[in-house]
Design a protein around this motif. Structure first.
Motif, PDB file in Angstrom:
ATOM      1  N   TRP A 192       0.826  -1.215   0.000  1.00 41.55           N
ATOM      2  CA  TRP A 192       0.000   0.000   0.000  1.00 41.55           C
ATOM      3  C   TRP A 192       0.858   1.264   0.000  1.00 41.55           C
ATOM      4  CZ3 TRP A 192      -1.421   3.402   4.374  1.00 41.55           C
ATOM      5  CH2 TRP A 192      -2.370   4.369   4.004  1.00 41.55           C
TER       6      TRP A 192
ATOM      7  N   GLU B 212       2.743   1.261  -3.609  1.00 39.63           N
ATOM      8  CA  GLU B 212       1.942   1.329  -4.828  1.00 39.63           C
ATOM      9  C   GLU B 212       0.939   2.478  -4.814  1.00 39.63           C
ATOM     10  OE1 GLU B 212       0.190  -2.514  -5.324  1.00 39.63           O
ATOM     11  OE2 GLU B 212       2.134  -3.553  -5.424  1.00 39.63           O
ATOM     12  N   ASP B 213       0.374   2.774  -3.662  1.00 39.39           N
ATOM     13  CA  ASP B 213      -0.653   3.816  -3.589  1.00 39.39           C
ATOM     14  C   ASP B 213      -0.120   5.160  -3.095  1.00 39.39           C
ATOM     15  OD1 ASP B 213      -2.328   1.844  -4.422  1.00 39.39           O
ATOM     16  OD2 ASP B 213      -3.468   1.672  -2.560  1.00 39.39           O
TER      17      ASP B 213
ATOM     18  N   GLN C 261      -3.306  11.044   0.365  1.00 41.45           N
ATOM     19  CA  GLN C 261      -4.257   9.969   0.588  1.00 41.45           C
ATOM     20  C   GLN C 261      -4.190   9.534   2.057  1.00 41.45           C
ATOM     21  OE1 GLN C 261      -4.374   6.750  -2.353  1.00 41.45           O
ATOM     22  NE2 GLN C 261      -2.825   7.871  -3.532  1.00 41.45           N
TER      23      GLN C 261
END
Length: 337
Positions: free
Chosen positions: A188, A191-192, A303
């Protein structure tokens, strides 16, 4: 209002290790009506943070311990259901210091009014736009002082604070390496969230070697959320004049007599600056910080993850997730309206 009952989870006595139901039982008491200048809130969200465990202790801390017999202290978001002041009206939504309880009564001057129609989830004001995000922002920028091209290492990197720290560091042009406790969390943050590398400390074996491999040029800024063995390993990988921002030492919060760091000599060997901080050090800059975080959030540059658990009666099991690492991002209790 006088007929309302307030369910509370209160501190019966101070835990030596992980708190259990015997330390934090529940009770139903009459709601405390607001006095002059006060407001009564029906809580919607309750923030669960590692710092709460420190407040359960009577050890010296940056704020006073939770008194025995008092509700466990926490930041809350609630709706005003009765106001005895001019600044707040019934129906307003505010953030305040409250407790593990259905209703909170307190001074209106210490409550921050929130706009529930701004297109931003209210819960984010406990996380990315609240104390969590502000801790990440000021801790990294004011204590860590990252410069473009430097390497920033973050422990608990998939957590509520660490995940924001890493993203802000990337915005500063840094190379960012995160330490997390599972392969899913490592995926996470890479990649994010855009971390350059991720280390699963539970699977890597030799953590110092893993850090050296992920940070071949050494570490310039280490943002520490955990202390313990991870801090010991990170200290051995610091560059000359590195900065260590100490946000929390969650690995030792539930251990009496836990050993201190073994490698502090590196502060001398590499002329390292190591500084602890708490977010209230920057209280006079909160509005500035929230504005900056909101801009990043609305622009899609920031995010965050939330794990929202429904029901006040689930608050203690949810809180304990912070200490085994099973939570996913910012941990919040929701009491549906």
């Amino acid at each position: 209002m006088r007929d309302l009952t307030n369910r509370q989870y209160y501190l019966a006595f101070r835990p030596d290790s992980l708190p259990g139901p015997e330390h934090v039982p529940c009770r139903d008491v009459p709601v405390q009506l607001p006095g002059e200048g006060e407001a009564l809130l029906r809580n919607i969200y309750i923030s669960l943070d590692p710092a709460i465990r420190g407040w359960m202790s009577d050890a010296h801390n940056y704020i006073a311990p939770i008194p025995i017999g008092a509700p466990v202290r926490s930041t809350v978001i609630g709706r005003v259901i009765q106001s005895n002041c001019r600044s707040l009206e019934e129906g307003d939504v505010v953030m305040a210091v409250g407790g593990w309880e259905q209703y909170t009564t307190g001074p209106a001057a210490a409550m921050t009014k929130l706009d529930e129609h701004a297109g931003i989830p209210l819960s984010s004001f406990l996380g990315a736009l609240g104390p969590t995000g502000l801790t990440a922002l000021f801790g990294l920028m004011e204590v860590g002082k990252p410069r473009p091209g430097e390497t920033v290492l973050v422990s608990a990197a998939a957590g509520a604070v660490g995940s924001v720290v890493g993203q802000i560091a990337k915005m500063q042009g840094c190379r960012v390496v995160g330490i997390a406790g599972s392969e899913e969390k490592c995926r996470w943050i890479k990649e994010d969230l855009g971390f350059d590398e991720a280390i699963n400390y539970k699977a890597c074996g030799d953590l110092e070697a893993a850090i050296r491999q992920a940070c071949p040029g050494g570490v310039d800024v280490y943002f520490d959320n955990v202390g313990g063995e991870i801090l010991d390993a990170a200290l051995l990988c610091l560059n000359k004049y590195a900065r260590v921002a100490v946000c929390g030492w969650i690995s030792t919060y539930n251990e009496n007599g836990a050993p201190g760091p073994r490698n502090l000599w590196q502060l001398v060997a590499e002329s390292v600056t190591m500084q602890g901080f708490v977010v209230i050090d920057y209280m006079d800059r909160f509005a500035e910080g929230v504005d900056k975080l909101a801009q990043w959030l609305l622009a899609g540059k920031l995010q965050y993850r939330e794990e929202i658990v429904d029901g006040l009666d689930n608050i203690l099991p949810a809180f304990l997730k912070l200490f085994d690492g099973s939570n996913q991002g910012k941990l919040i209790i929701r009491i549906p309206e």
